[in-house]
Scaffold this motif. Sequence first.
Motif, PDB file in Angstrom:
ATOM      1  N   ALA A 192      -5.206   8.215   7.954  1.00 50.35           N
ATOM      2  CA  ALA A 192      -5.432   6.933   7.281  1.00 50.35           C
ATOM      3  C   ALA A 192      -6.704   7.008   6.445  1.00 50.35           C
ATOM      4  O   ALA A 192      -7.714   7.574   6.880  1.00 50.35           O
ATOM      5  CB  ALA A 192      -5.553   5.800   8.303  1.00 50.35           C
ATOM      6  N   ARG A 193      -6.659   6.430   5.246  1.00 51.01           N
ATOM      7  CA  ARG A 193      -7.860   6.352   4.423  1.00 51.01           C
ATOM      8  C   ARG A 193      -8.890   5.459   5.101  1.00 51.01           C
ATOM      9  O   ARG A 193      -8.557   4.445   5.707  1.00 51.01           O
ATOM     10  CB  ARG A 193      -7.522   5.805   3.037  1.00 51.01           C
ATOM     11  N   ASP A 194     -10.152   5.833   4.986  1.00 50.03           N
ATOM     12  CA  ASP A 194     -11.225   5.121   5.657  1.00 50.03           C
ATOM     13  C   ASP A 194     -12.029   4.297   4.650  1.00 50.03           C
ATOM     14  O   ASP A 194     -11.596   4.116   3.515  1.00 50.03           O
ATOM     15  CB  ASP A 194     -12.084   6.128   6.417  1.00 50.03           C
ATOM     16  N   PHE A 195     -13.208   3.785   5.042  1.00 53.13           N
ATOM     17  CA  PHE A 195     -13.976   2.941   4.128  1.00 53.13           C
ATOM     18  C   PHE A 195     -15.470   3.069   4.406  1.00 53.13           C
ATOM     19  O   PHE A 195     -15.889   3.533   5.483  1.00 53.13           O
ATOM     20  CB  PHE A 195     -13.529   1.471   4.221  1.00 53.13           C
ATOM     21  N   VAL A 196     -16.264   2.679   3.428  1.00 57.78           N
ATOM     22  CA  VAL A 196     -17.725   2.662   3.568  1.00 57.78           C
ATOM     23  C   VAL A 196     -18.224   1.253   3.254  1.00 57.78           C
ATOM     24  O   VAL A 196     -17.654   0.547   2.421  1.00 57.78           O
ATOM     25  CB  VAL A 196     -18.417   3.696   2.648  1.00 57.78           C
ATOM     26  N   LEU A 197     -19.314   0.856   3.933  1.00 56.75           N
ATOM     27  CA  LEU A 197     -19.935  -0.449   3.738  1.00 56.75           C
ATOM     28  C   LEU A 197     -21.407  -0.261   3.410  1.00 56.75           C
ATOM     29  O   LEU A 197     -22.109   0.497   4.082  1.00 56.75           O
ATOM     30  CB  LEU A 197     -19.815  -1.302   5.006  1.00 56.75           C
ATOM     31  N   GLY A 198     -21.883  -0.964   2.370  1.00 57.64           N
ATOM     32  CA  GLY A 198     -23.293  -0.930   2.029  1.00 57.64           C
ATOM     33  C   GLY A 198     -24.035  -2.101   2.641  1.00 57.64           C
ATOM     34  O   GLY A 198     -23.450  -3.155   2.915  1.00 57.64           O
ATOM     35  N   GLY A 199     -25.331  -1.919   2.874  1.00 54.48           N
ATOM     36  CA  GLY A 199     -26.177  -2.979   3.412  1.00 54.48           C
ATOM     37  C   GLY A 199     -27.521  -2.992   2.720  1.00 54.48           C
ATOM     38  O   GLY A 199     -27.951  -1.990   2.140  1.00 54.48           O
ATOM     39  N   LEU A 200     -28.212  -4.147   2.776  1.00 49.57           N
ATOM     40  CA  LEU A 200     -29.488  -4.305   2.068  1.00 49.57           C
ATOM     41  C   LEU A 200     -30.694  -3.850   2.875  1.00 49.57           C
ATOM     42  O   LEU A 200     -31.657  -3.330   2.313  1.00 49.57           O
ATOM     43  CB  LEU A 200     -29.701  -5.781   1.708  1.00 49.57           C
ATOM     44  N   TYR A 201     -30.663  -4.115   4.188  1.00 49.44           N
ATOM     45  CA  TYR A 201     -31.840  -3.916   5.045  1.00 49.44           C
ATOM     46  C   TYR A 201     -33.013  -4.728   4.504  1.00 49.44           C
ATOM     47  O   TYR A 201     -34.137  -4.239   4.384  1.00 49.44           O
ATOM     48  CB  TYR A 201     -32.257  -2.455   5.122  1.00 49.44           C
ATOM     49  N   GLY A 202     -32.766  -5.955   4.121  1.00 48.72           N
ATOM     50  CA  GLY A 202     -33.821  -6.769   3.546  1.00 48.72           C
ATOM     51  C   GLY A 202     -33.695  -8.219   3.948  1.00 48.72           C
ATOM     52  O   GLY A 202     -32.592  -8.722   4.168  1.00 48.72           O
ATOM     53  N   HIS A 227     -27.196  -7.379   6.115  1.00 46.39           N
ATOM     54  CA  HIS A 227     -26.229  -7.822   5.101  1.00 46.39           C
ATOM     55  C   HIS A 227     -25.132  -6.770   4.924  1.00 46.39           C
ATOM     56  O   HIS A 227     -24.768  -6.411   3.806  1.00 46.39           O
ATOM     57  CB  HIS A 227     -26.919  -8.088   3.752  1.00 46.39           C
ATOM     58  N   LEU A 228     -24.614  -6.280   6.057  1.00 45.88           N
ATOM     59  CA  LEU A 228     -23.562  -5.278   6.020  1.00 45.88           C
ATOM     60  C   LEU A 228     -22.359  -5.822   5.254  1.00 45.88           C
ATOM     61  O   LEU A 228     -21.907  -6.936   5.491  1.00 45.88           O
ATOM     62  CB  LEU A 228     -23.141  -4.913   7.449  1.00 45.88           C
ATOM     63  N   GLY A 229     -21.838  -5.010   4.329  1.00 45.74           N
ATOM     64  CA  GLY A 229     -20.686  -5.429   3.538  1.00 45.74           C
ATOM     65  C   GLY A 229     -21.048  -6.000   2.195  1.00 45.74           C
ATOM     66  O   GLY A 229     -20.185  -6.544   1.497  1.00 45.74           O
ATOM     67  N   ILE A 230     -22.319  -5.883   1.777  1.00 49.40           N
ATOM     68  CA  ILE A 230     -22.696  -6.341   0.438  1.00 49.40           C
ATOM     69  C   ILE A 230     -21.998  -5.500  -0.624  1.00 49.40           C
ATOM     70  O   ILE A 230     -21.819  -5.912  -1.759  1.00 49.40           O
ATOM     71  CB  ILE A 230     -24.237  -6.285   0.262  1.00 49.40           C
ATOM     72  N   ALA A 231     -21.584  -4.293  -0.228  1.00 51.64           N
ATOM     73  CA  ALA A 231     -20.734  -3.447  -1.070  1.00 51.64           C
ATOM     74  C   ALA A 231     -19.697  -2.800  -0.169  1.00 51.64           C
ATOM     75  O   ALA A 231     -19.959  -2.536   1.012  1.00 51.64           O
ATOM     76  CB  ALA A 231     -21.551  -2.380  -1.789  1.00 51.64           C
ATOM     77  N   VAL A 232     -18.523  -2.545  -0.709  1.00 54.90           N
ATOM     78  CA  VAL A 232     -17.445  -1.962   0.084  1.00 54.90           C
ATOM     79  C   VAL A 232     -16.575  -1.101  -0.811  1.00 54.90           C
ATOM     80  O   VAL A 232     -16.374  -1.400  -1.997  1.00 54.90           O
ATOM     81  CB  VAL A 232     -16.593  -3.072   0.756  1.00 54.90           C
ATOM     82  N   SER A 233     -16.072  -0.022  -0.247  1.00 52.23           N
ATOM     83  CA  SER A 233     -15.133   0.814  -0.991  1.00 52.23           C
ATOM     84  C   SER A 233     -14.224   1.539  -0.018  1.00 52.23           C
ATOM     85  O   SER A 233     -14.676   2.075   1.000  1.00 52.23           O
ATOM     86  CB  SER A 233     -15.875   1.847  -1.847  1.00 52.23           C
ATOM     87  N   GLY A 234     -12.938   1.538  -0.329  1.00 48.01           N
ATOM     88  CA  GLY A 234     -12.032   2.425   0.366  1.00 48.01           C
ATOM     89  C   GLY A 234     -12.297   3.847  -0.098  1.00 48.01           C
ATOM     90  O   GLY A 234     -12.636   4.084  -1.266  1.00 48.01           O
ATOM     91  N   VAL A 235     -12.192   4.806   0.801  1.00 50.41           N
ATOM     92  CA  VAL A 235     -12.428   6.213   0.460  1.00 50.41           C
ATOM     93  C   VAL A 235     -11.265   7.032   1.007  1.00 50.41           C
ATOM     94  O   VAL A 235     -10.253   6.487   1.429  1.00 50.41           O
ATOM     95  CB  VAL A 235     -13.785   6.703   1.031  1.00 50.41           C
ATOM     96  N   GLY A 236     -11.414   8.344   1.010  1.00 46.80           N
ATOM     97  CA  GLY A 236     -10.353   9.201   1.525  1.00 46.80           C
ATOM     98  C   GLY A 236     -10.301   9.190   3.044  1.00 46.80           C
ATOM     99  O   GLY A 236     -11.031   8.453   3.714  1.00 46.80           O
ATOM    100  N   ASP A 237      -9.442  10.018   3.582  1.00 48.79           N
ATOM    101  CA  ASP A 237      -9.312  10.155   5.042  1.00 48.79           C
ATOM    102  C   ASP A 237     -10.466  11.034   5.521  1.00 48.79           C
ATOM    103  O   ASP A 237     -10.402  12.265   5.450  1.00 48.79           O
ATOM    104  CB  ASP A 237      -7.960  10.776   5.377  1.00 48.79           C
ATOM    105  N   LEU A 238     -11.520  10.416   6.022  1.00 50.20           N
ATOM    106  CA  LEU A 238     -12.740  11.140   6.385  1.00 50.20           C
ATOM    107  C   LEU A 238     -12.649  11.815   7.748  1.00 50.20           C
ATOM    108  O   LEU A 238     -13.333  12.812   7.989  1.00 50.20           O
ATOM    109  CB  LEU A 238     -13.938  10.188   6.374  1.00 50.20           C
ATOM    110  N   ASP A 239     -11.829  11.272   8.657  1.00 57.06           N
ATOM    111  CA  ASP A 239     -11.779  11.803  10.019  1.00 57.06           C
ATOM    112  C   ASP A 239     -10.477  12.506  10.360  1.00 57.06           C
ATOM    113  O   ASP A 239     -10.259  12.891  11.515  1.00 57.06           O
ATOM    114  CB  ASP A 239     -12.060  10.698  11.041  1.00 57.06           C
TER     115      ASP A 239
END
Length: 477
Positions: free
Chosen positions: A80-90, A64-76
């Motif tokens: 360009a600002r990057d992003f993180v995706l949450g998943g359930l693994y369920g 369930h990748l993308g159950i949560a999402v947030s733009g974050v800072g430029d990690l690399d």
Amino acid sequence: MPPSLSLAFVLGLLGSDVAWTGAIVHPPVAQDLAPTEPEAKDAGLVLPDGARVLYVLKGGEQEHLGIAVSGVGDLDGDGARDFVLGGLYGDHFAYGPGGVRAYSARTGKRLWEVHGTRNGGRPSKGDAFGAAVCSMGDVNGDGVGDVAIGGWRFASDRGFVRVVSGKDGAVLASIYGPTKGDEPVFVSGSDRSLDEAKDSSSRRGFGAFLAAASDLDGDGVADFLVGEDPLSFAGHYWALSSRSSKVLSYGWGVPLAMTADLDGDGWRDIAGVRSVEQSASPFAGEVLRPRFMSGKDGKLLHDLPWSLDVGLPQPGDVDGDGRLDFVSVTRMAPLDSEGEERTEKADLAPSGRAPVAIESERVTRVHVLSGKDGAQLVSIPYAPELVIGLADACGDLDGDGKSELLVPLGKKGEPSRIELRSGADGKLLSTFTTASGTLGHRHALLDDLTGDGRPELLLTEYEGGACRGRAWVIALR
């Protein structure tokens, strides 16, 4: 949701108590960058004229990748600002250990990933780690913004928040829900000795909601907001210092985002919602009301005189006045001459039951409500049979300083669609068609990745690809 508002997958979990099957690989093996054409065909995705998919990410089995999402800072460090995706693994929305993957917005490359545990306090169930995510300031001083991740199911819903490095995902600190009183428990560095704690909590679901904040304590680092109690929306929130995790303010409600300084005290204030009364709402019998809280001390500034029938909207500045406005979805009958919902005549209503709204004449409306005084800025009517998801303010896509609206729509037996509308007047700007029922329910605005002067749109589809979850990065025209 924004932000997070993000912010929370719990709308899909209300009342869920599905057992962990044990069949899911932990962590699941993600496909990450996937071929666009077959994935678009599987999703039934048809883009508006001129739009194109830059890339698509795909999760692992039942992630369930993308159950949560947030733009974050430029990690690399690529500008360009990057992003993180949450998943359930369920399986089927069971709350598994969960996890979060960070991606480069420019290339779609996975930068790092972190995972939760199965210490959910129930047999074989997990933390729901990654159900909420948000960006933070640079906590460890390495020049890269860091990330907060919530695991609200930890230890029988005690909950916790992990602060991780934006550079590599290393644990910088952990904040556990209170066991006595209202004070969270802070553990610095990578110490995870409390991860196996069995202490009961005096609160419920700490870390279910996360939102980025401004620098509330003046230490030069942007802070963050933590909310709890996802099943009733009636809990507390904490404003925490990113650097020390000290409680800066504490109040009632679900924190969604920071807004302007509403009371003139020199502090930006907090936009959120609060459960105010029982109703026939599908969400745990609660009516949610937009409210604004002081960023300085958490005190209530004012409630808006509207109730939200559907979910947790992501607020945005729709009228360009610097204040966050709210998007509300209501289902109602046409109004009579006195401004009340038209109802069946009393003598036609079933014995012992009050007159009810005429179901055949119900309409669904998306309203935009001013964050200044609750005035209705825009009202968009829809046919009653359309199922509308979480209509949100999705950010300024055309450079006019006002947020656009993203409205997911669906009708049984037909493809779903997503409308992008002008927040200024509700005008339809473009439409996506999809076979997925969850595409666009989580989203984020990214930087201009194509050089055309316009931001790109990240839409997730957490049930897509047989519940692996997908995230689409789309360039609009």
